[in-house]
Design a protein around this motif. Structure first.
Motif, PDB file in Angstrom:
ATOM      1  N   GLY A 270       0.809  -1.219   0.000  1.00 54.28           N
ATOM      2  CA  GLY A 270       0.000   0.000   0.000  1.00 54.28           C
ATOM      3  C   GLY A 270       0.833   1.256   0.000  1.00 54.28           C
ATOM      4  O   GLY A 270       0.308   2.348   0.192  1.00 54.28           O
ATOM      5  N   THR A 271       2.144   1.101  -0.201  1.00 54.58           N
ATOM      6  CA  THR A 271       3.117   2.222  -0.137  1.00 54.58           C
ATOM      7  C   THR A 271       2.864   3.074   1.108  1.00 54.58           C
ATOM      8  O   THR A 271       2.851   4.297   1.052  1.00 54.58           O
TER       9      THR A 271
ATOM     10  N   GLY B  78      10.657   7.502  -4.164  1.00 49.97           N
ATOM     11  CA  GLY B  78      10.018   7.707  -5.479  1.00 49.97           C
ATOM     12  C   GLY B  78       8.559   7.289  -5.413  1.00 49.97           C
ATOM     13  O   GLY B  78       7.717   7.792  -6.150  1.00 49.97           O
ATOM     14  N   THR B  79       8.254   6.341  -4.553  1.00 50.48           N
ATOM     15  CA  THR B  79       6.861   6.030  -4.229  1.00 50.48           C
ATOM     16  C   THR B  79       6.545   6.779  -2.933  1.00 50.48           C
ATOM     17  O   THR B  79       7.406   7.430  -2.362  1.00 50.48           O
ATOM     18  N   GLY B  80       5.346   6.655  -2.460  1.00 49.32           N
ATOM     19  CA  GLY B  80       5.016   7.336  -1.208  1.00 49.32           C
ATOM     20  C   GLY B  80       5.207   6.425  -0.016  1.00 49.32           C
ATOM     21  O   GLY B  80       4.556   6.605   1.011  1.00 49.32           O
ATOM     22  N   THR B  81       6.088   5.442  -0.123  1.00 54.19           N
ATOM     23  CA  THR B  81       6.176   4.413   0.915  1.00 54.19           C
ATOM     24  C   THR B  81       6.773   4.946   2.211  1.00 54.19           C
ATOM     25  O   THR B  81       6.102   5.019   3.228  1.00 54.19           O
TER      26      THR B  81
ATOM     27  N   LEU C 173       6.523  -2.863  -2.980  1.00 54.55           N
ATOM     28  CA  LEU C 173       6.218  -1.433  -2.935  1.00 54.55           C
ATOM     29  C   LEU C 173       6.133  -0.807  -4.325  1.00 54.55           C
ATOM     30  O   LEU C 173       5.508   0.234  -4.514  1.00 54.55           O
ATOM     31  N   LEU C 174       6.775  -1.451  -5.317  1.00 51.34           N
ATOM     32  CA  LEU C 174       6.719  -0.885  -6.675  1.00 51.34           C
ATOM     33  C   LEU C 174       5.589  -1.477  -7.514  1.00 51.34           C
ATOM     34  O   LEU C 174       5.210  -0.893  -8.542  1.00 51.34           O
ATOM     35  N   LEU C 175       5.055  -2.626  -7.109  1.00 53.54           N
ATOM     36  CA  LEU C 175       4.140  -3.361  -7.982  1.00 53.54           C
ATOM     37  C   LEU C 175       2.878  -2.565  -8.347  1.00 53.54           C
ATOM     38  O   LEU C 175       2.591  -2.343  -9.539  1.00 53.54           O
ATOM     39  N   ILE C 176       2.111  -2.160  -7.360  1.00 54.70           N
ATOM     40  CA  ILE C 176       0.819  -1.526  -7.662  1.00 54.70           C
ATOM     41  C   ILE C 176       1.001  -0.152  -8.330  1.00 54.70           C
ATOM     42  O   ILE C 176       0.310   0.139  -9.313  1.00 54.70           O
ATOM     43  N   PRO C 177       1.932   0.695  -7.850  1.00 58.96           N
ATOM     44  CA  PRO C 177       2.125   1.965  -8.565  1.00 58.96           C
ATOM     45  C   PRO C 177       2.511   1.774 -10.035  1.00 58.96           C
ATOM     46  O   PRO C 177       2.004   2.482 -10.921  1.00 58.96           O
ATOM     47  N   THR C 178       3.388   0.797 -10.292  1.00 64.84           N
ATOM     48  CA  THR C 178       3.802   0.552 -11.675  1.00 64.84           C
ATOM     49  C   THR C 178       2.627   0.024 -12.497  1.00 64.84           C
ATOM     50  O   THR C 178       2.370   0.492 -13.617  1.00 64.84           O
TER      51      THR C 178
ATOM     52  N   ASN D 166       3.158  12.913   1.749  1.00 67.44           N
ATOM     53  CA  ASN D 166       2.609  11.665   2.287  1.00 67.44           C
ATOM     54  C   ASN D 166       3.544  10.479   2.074  1.00 67.44           C
ATOM     55  O   ASN D 166       3.113   9.372   1.756  1.00 67.44           O
ATOM     56  N   ASN D 167       4.853  10.757   2.223  1.00 70.13           N
ATOM     57  CA  ASN D 167       5.837   9.685   2.126  1.00 70.13           C
ATOM     58  C   ASN D 167       6.020   9.027   3.498  1.00 70.13           C
ATOM     59  O   ASN D 167       5.796   7.831   3.654  1.00 70.13           O
ATOM     60  N   GLY D 168       6.440   9.828   4.460  1.00 70.50           N
ATOM     61  CA  GLY D 168       6.538   9.309   5.826  1.00 70.50           C
ATOM     62  C   GLY D 168       7.911   8.867   6.253  1.00 70.50           C
ATOM     63  O   GLY D 168       8.113   8.552   7.424  1.00 70.50           O
ATOM     64  N   SER D 169       8.860   8.809   5.323  1.00 74.04           N
ATOM     65  CA  SER D 169      10.208   8.464   5.761  1.00 74.04           C
ATOM     66  C   SER D 169      10.794   9.657   6.500  1.00 74.04           C
ATOM     67  O   SER D 169      10.413  10.801   6.260  1.00 74.04           O
ATOM     68  N   ALA D 170      11.709   9.378   7.416  1.00 74.54           N
ATOM     69  CA  ALA D 170      12.351  10.464   8.148  1.00 74.54           C
ATOM     70  C   ALA D 170      13.826  10.500   7.775  1.00 74.54           C
ATOM     71  O   ALA D 170      14.432   9.471   7.524  1.00 74.54           O
TER      72      ALA D 170
END
Lengths: 569, 70
Positions: free
Chosen positions: A233-234, A346-349, A263-268, A471-475
């Motif tokens: 769901g990223t 690159g994704t919103g993960t 993490l890349l499957l659904i966005p791609t 809405n990425n969320g990484s720090a």
């Protein structure tokens, strides 16, 4: 950099592509409500949901009603998740006896999870009960991702339809995405993760005796189920403090490959599904190629910068052969770490396998730029697709200006109203990121939260607001976000970054859906070839560098030159 | 991902409030009891955060309407 490393990167990306091509056809079928191989099993469940909620699946919504449904759903999610955290100390499945979550942290976390950000100002294993993790956080991992894809497909339908007044039904869309796409895939990925060694248990923790005889408490919990949707769901919110760098969440290099794949499957697949849904697969391919160029360029810069290493550490006698290994896991290596870092931003993960704070300045520049650009190559589930389509609209408009024709995309004229809505969406990010970053610079309470001074400190603050707004969320780490100022302002950044972007996009969808599709003529600007890919890349560079170059120059770029000059922060 | 080193879970206020102070907000308003005031203010702030969240997301409905009229 080595051939072996690049081979790892290429294999993982090819695996994603190989799976995304057939999966995109499935996505189109699901979003169109067509029968598929899971219909016999899941259709009765789907109908049951509609009956229970009083939803008429045949009744589509205008863009305004679709937006209102999104807002109502988000308010319900926010309140329920807030309450769950505040009451967790009196609710079941709290084996470690955690207290209620503090109000500002509960606010921040609720906004974070309903917006698919998953910024975490807490350590999961030391703050959240199992019930909060499962019923609150994991459930919203599904629902927030489903919401993103629903909005994206509302926009896709707008391009596909002609003179339409509706763009789909929000309730039907989130039900179908959750039921047919996210749940089955999550079950499969969770089972594979269990097989790879990721724990899935309701035990709170176990106590171990170390070799020195000391007692160590090892946190356990239902991790595999959260890990699967965290990547698919990223979302990116980890069960454990160290996220995917923790050996329980991500035990091996192979599980890292699985996580990147997930993490890349659904966005791609969503981008390819866009091409299929509008009846021209080349359109999706052109966008995907542009995204892939940005993603792989980022991987290349990180991989090069990190294997080149840090000359200051080399001067101290650290063997430079392995490159900069500070903050990285030896079991993943430089190549997979570079790919994961570029892919997660690159994704919103926002999941991490390495501390972004410990990357070299140029290595850290890539995730920072990716999130400042809104995480759109290939982006979060749905959010990446609709975010990138806004860039496409702007690129088409620029092309139209250059050749002196009314801009068109997929037969839809891009006029004043569409451009206003696209700009409303695009400008919200720099407004929030630069505004809050600037305000933080002026506040002692905010500056006291910094772990580092100078340009690195600036990067930490800009990264925090960039990550939450997109809405990425990484720090980037190094910033103590668990303060009243940051809990509240980062919460606001997530809220506006999601809704103040998605709502103009839905209005744009309504506007485009109402337009007639113009037939292709000799004067139509082709949007499926290399020229358009080049134009998109040019627009991306101009658009985002103009917005953020000063912040990047004062942050990682100047830090790079200072590092070469012998100064570290 | 996780952002900071502090858990944030050690705030003094927790729901439901401790039995000794769980007799309604009005009980916190005695000026002599500084600790009760503090708890009351925190409880107010707690409510404000929830209301602000609902209000801001709800305000997006107006934004959606404005976008339609653009």
């Amino acid at each position: 950099m080595t051939i072996l490393g690049w081979s790892q990167i290429a294999i993982v990306l090819l695996l994603v592509l190989a799976a995304a091509i057939p999966f995109s056809g499935f996505v189109v079928k699901v979003m169109a409500g067509e029968a598929n191989f899971m219909t016999p099993v899941l259709r009765p469940v789907e109908i049951g949901f509609y009956r229970l909620a009083g939803v008429d699946e045949k009744r589509e919504q205008s863009s305004l009603v679709y937006s209102l449904a999104l807002i109502a759903f988000s308010i319900a999610g926010f309140v329920s998740l807030y309450a769950l955290q505040r009451f967790q100390n009196v609710l079941p499945l709290n084996p470690q006896g955690f207290d209620a979550v503090a109000p500002d942290l509960a606010f921040n976390t609720s906004i974070s999870f309903i917006t698919n950000t998953n910024w975490q100002n807490y350590g999961g294993e030391s703050t959240m009960s199992h019930l909060t993790q499962m019923l609150g956080l994991t459930v919203h991992n599904f629902l927030s991702a489903a919401t993103g894809l629903a909005v994206a497909f509302a926009l896709v339908r707008a391009f596909a339809r002609s003179s339409a007044t509706t763009i789909g039904n929000f309730w039907v869309d989130i039900t179908r995405v959750s039921l047919y796409l996210l749940l089955p895939l999550s079950i499969i990925i969770a089972l594979v993760m269990c097989a790879m060694g990721v724990p899935q248990t309701l035990l709170g923790s176990v106590e171990a005796t170390t070799l020195e005889g000391a007692k160590q408490v090892i946190s356990m919990g239902p991790m595999a189920s959260q890990e699967a949707i965290k990547q698919l769901g990223t979302n990116g919110g980890g069960f454990m403090n160290a996220n995917s760098a923790h050996p329980f969440e991500n035990p091996s290099a192979l599980s890292t490959v699985l996580q990147i794949f997930a993490l890349l499957l659904i966005p791609t697949a969503s981008v390819l599904a866009f091409g299929r849904a509008v009846g021209d697969g080349k359109q999706g391919r052109a966008i995907l190629i542009t995204m892939a160029i940005m993603l792989v360029a980022g991987v290349g810069v990180i991989y090069w910068a990190e294997t080149y290493g840090n000359p200051l550490l080399t001067a101290l006698g650290v063997d430079p052969a392995a490159g900069n290994m500070e903050g990285k896991e030896v079991r993943f290596g430089q190549a997979l770490t570079a790919l994961f870092t570029s892919a997660t931003t690159g994704t919103g993960t926002g999941a991490v396998v390495a501390m972004h704070d410990s990357l070299t300045p140029l290595g850290g520049l890539v995730p920072l730029f990716n999130i400042l650009a809104g995480c759109i190559w290939p982006g979060g589930v749905g959010a990446g697709l609709y975010g990138f389509l806004v860039v496409v609209v702007i690129a088409v408009f620029v092309a139209g200006l250059m050749v002196g024709r009314t801009p068109e995309y997929l037969g839809k004229k891009i006029e004043s109203r569409e451009m206003k809505l696209a700009m409303l969406a695009i400008l919200i990010y720099p407004l929030i990121v630069l505004g809050f970053s600037g305000a933080s610079m002026l506040l002692k309470t905010a500056m006291d939260s910094l772990g580092n001074a100078g340009p690195h400190g600036l990067s930490e603050i800009v990264y925090a607001y960039g990550s939450t707004t997109a809405n990425n969320g990484s720090a980037f780490a190094g910033l103590n976000g668990g303060t009243t100022w940051f809990n509240n302002t980062l919460g606001l950044a997530m809220l506006f970054g999601r809704f103040a972007y998605a709502i103009p996009v839905l209005a744009l969808a309504g506007s485009l859906a109402a337009k007639k599709k113009a037939p292709i003529s000799a004067g139509t600007f082709p949007t499926d070839g290399p020229l358009f890919v080049g134009l998109l890349l040019g627009v991306i560079v101009i658009l985002y560098l103009l917005q953020y170059f000063p912040a990047l120059a004062l942050g990682p770029i100047v830090e790079h030159f200072l590092m070469l000059g012998g100064k570290a922060f | 991902m996780r952002a900071t080193a502090s858990s944030g879970s050690d705030a003094p206020l927790c729901f439901p409030y401790p039995a000794a102070s769980n007799d309604g907000w009005i009980a916190y308003r005695g000026p002599a009891d500084k600790a009760a005031w503090k708890t009351g203010i925190q409880a107010m702030f707690d409510a404000i955060e929830l209301i602000v969240g609902i209000a801001l997301i709800g305000a997006m409905a107006l934004y959606a309407y404005a976008c339609q009229r653009l």
